[in-house]
Scaffold this motif. Structure first.
Motif, PDB file in Angstrom:
ATOM      1  N   THR A  80      46.059  41.258 -20.146  1.00 17.20           N
ATOM      2  CA  THR A  80      47.482  41.601 -20.167  1.00 17.20           C
ATOM      3  C   THR A  80      47.916  42.297 -18.881  1.00 17.20           C
ATOM      4  N   SER A  81      47.070  43.172 -18.358  1.00 20.72           N
ATOM      5  CA  SER A  81      47.406  43.943 -17.157  1.00 20.72           C
ATOM      6  C   SER A  81      47.156  43.180 -15.866  1.00 20.72           C
ATOM      7  N   GLY A  82      46.449  42.058 -15.950  1.00 23.98           N
ATOM      8  CA  GLY A  82      46.129  41.294 -14.744  1.00 23.98           C
ATOM      9  C   GLY A  82      45.155  42.017 -13.831  1.00 23.98           C
ATOM     10  N   LEU A  83      44.181  42.705 -14.447  1.00 24.19           N
ATOM     11  CA  LEU A  83      43.193  43.465 -13.688  1.00 24.19           C
ATOM     12  C   LEU A  83      41.787  42.913 -13.903  1.00 24.19           C
ATOM     13  N   VAL A  84      40.964  43.072 -12.888  1.00 20.33           N
ATOM     14  CA  VAL A  84      39.551  42.691 -12.979  1.00 20.33           C
ATOM     15  C   VAL A  84      38.890  43.558 -14.043  1.00 20.33           C
ATOM     16  N   ILE A  85      37.959  42.968 -14.769  1.00 23.46           N
ATOM     17  CA  ILE A  85      37.169  43.713 -15.743  1.00 23.46           C
ATOM     18  C   ILE A  85      35.709  43.647 -15.326  1.00 23.46           C
ATOM     19  N   ARG A  86      35.010  44.753 -15.467  1.00 25.15           N
ATOM     20  CA  ARG A  86      33.574  44.802 -15.152  1.00 25.15           C
ATOM     21  C   ARG A  86      32.796  44.666 -16.459  1.00 25.15           C
ATOM     22  N   LEU A  87      31.914  43.678 -16.474  1.00 25.17           N
ATOM     23  CA  LEU A  87      31.093  43.410 -17.651  1.00 25.17           C
ATOM     24  C   LEU A  87      29.639  43.752 -17.382  1.00 25.17           C
ATOM     25  N   HIS A  88      28.988  44.330 -18.348  1.00 25.29           N
ATOM     26  CA  HIS A  88      27.533  44.443 -18.361  1.00 25.29           C
ATOM     27  C   HIS A  88      27.124  43.356 -19.341  1.00 25.29           C
ATOM     28  N   TYR A  89      26.497  42.317 -18.807  1.00 29.73           N
ATOM     29  CA  TYR A  89      26.290  41.092 -19.571  1.00 29.73           C
ATOM     30  C   TYR A  89      24.823  40.741 -19.652  1.00 29.73           C
ATOM     31  N   GLN A  90      24.383  40.422 -20.862  1.00 30.30           N
ATOM     32  CA  GLN A  90      22.995  40.007 -21.084  1.00 30.30           C
ATOM     33  C   GLN A  90      22.988  38.507 -21.334  1.00 30.30           C
ATOM     34  N   ASP A  91      22.330  37.763 -20.459  1.00 25.00           N
ATOM     35  CA  ASP A  91      22.316  36.308 -20.615  1.00 25.00           C
ATOM     36  C   ASP A  91      21.310  35.898 -21.695  1.00 25.00           C
ATOM     37  N   VAL A  92      21.233  34.617 -21.943  1.00 26.77           N
ATOM     38  CA  VAL A  92      20.386  34.087 -23.006  1.00 26.77           C
ATOM     39  C   VAL A  92      18.906  34.440 -22.789  1.00 26.77           C
ATOM     40  N   SER A  93      18.495  34.648 -21.539  1.00 30.88           N
ATOM     41  CA  SER A  93      17.103  35.013 -21.234  1.00 30.88           C
ATOM     42  C   SER A  93      16.847  36.506 -21.359  1.00 30.88           C
ATOM     43  N   GLY A  94      17.885  37.298 -21.604  1.00 26.31           N
ATOM     44  CA  GLY A  94      17.716  38.737 -21.738  1.00 26.31           C
ATOM     45  C   GLY A  94      17.976  39.520 -20.460  1.00 26.31           C
ATOM     46  N   ARG A  95      18.281  38.817 -19.351  1.00 32.62           N
ATOM     47  CA  ARG A  95      18.582  39.512 -18.090  1.00 32.62           C
ATOM     48  C   ARG A  95      19.972  40.127 -18.172  1.00 32.62           C
ATOM     49  N   VAL A  96      20.073  41.370 -17.707  1.00 27.00           N
ATOM     50  CA  VAL A  96      21.354  42.060 -17.700  1.00 27.00           C
ATOM     51  C   VAL A  96      21.883  42.106 -16.276  1.00 27.00           C
TER      52      VAL A  96
END
Length: 161
Positions: A80-96
């Motif tokens: 809604t704000s049109g701002l970048v979001i920072r994600l801490h993401y764990q992929d299918v292999s478990g890498r973050v």
């Protein structure tokens, strides 16, 4: 006395996703339950007999867990704000990994919610499953504009950004 409204035109996919995301993080209170019931009624008016569609619609109308709902609120605010979001993401292999994403839209495919956006780490369109997003952080960095129509992660097409 109940008011009844007849839909003159079917909802678009984008409208359904926006409505569903808006109510997904409401929790399980009376308003959220009424909103989900309304969305289910709208679906009943559509002629849908595909198992994938049925699973997707069930996911759209289920409440999210509290931690996922918190992350969904942050994601919705970033869109809604049109701002970048920072994600801490764990992929299918478990890498973050930590990724800055220009958020474009959210969608549901089968039993999963996804954030769709331009991943600045990979320099490409990505769909991030909500259940693999460990944490979200708002930023004050303006996101680059991208048209939602160009993001087709489940159709095997490359989007024009």
């Amino acid at each position: 006395m109940a008011d009844v409204m007849k839909l003159t035109a079917p909802l678009t996919t984008a409208e359904i996703a926006a409505l569903a995301l808006s109510m997904a993080h409401l929790g399980s209170g009376p308003q959220a339950n009424a909103a989900r019931s309304g969305l289910r009624h709208a679906f009943e008016q559509m002629e849908l007999d595909d198992d994938i569609v049925a699973t997707t619609l069930a996911t759209l109308t289920e409440p999210m867990s509290a931690p996922t709902a918190d992350r969904a609120r942050t994601i919705a605010n970033a869109i809604t704000s049109g701002l970048v979001i920072r994600l801490h993401y764990q992929d299918v292999s478990g890498r973050v990994t930590v990724r800055d994403v220009d958020p474009v839209t959210c969608m549901v495919h089968r039993e999963y919610w996804y954030l769709v956006g331009m991943c600045r780490l990979r320099g490409a369109i990505r769909a991030f499953r909500f259940d693999r997003i460990i944490a979200t952080e708002p930023t004050f960095v303006p996101a680059r504009p991208h048209r939602a129509e160009g993001f087709l992660p489940f159709q095997g097409k490359r989007a024009a950004a």
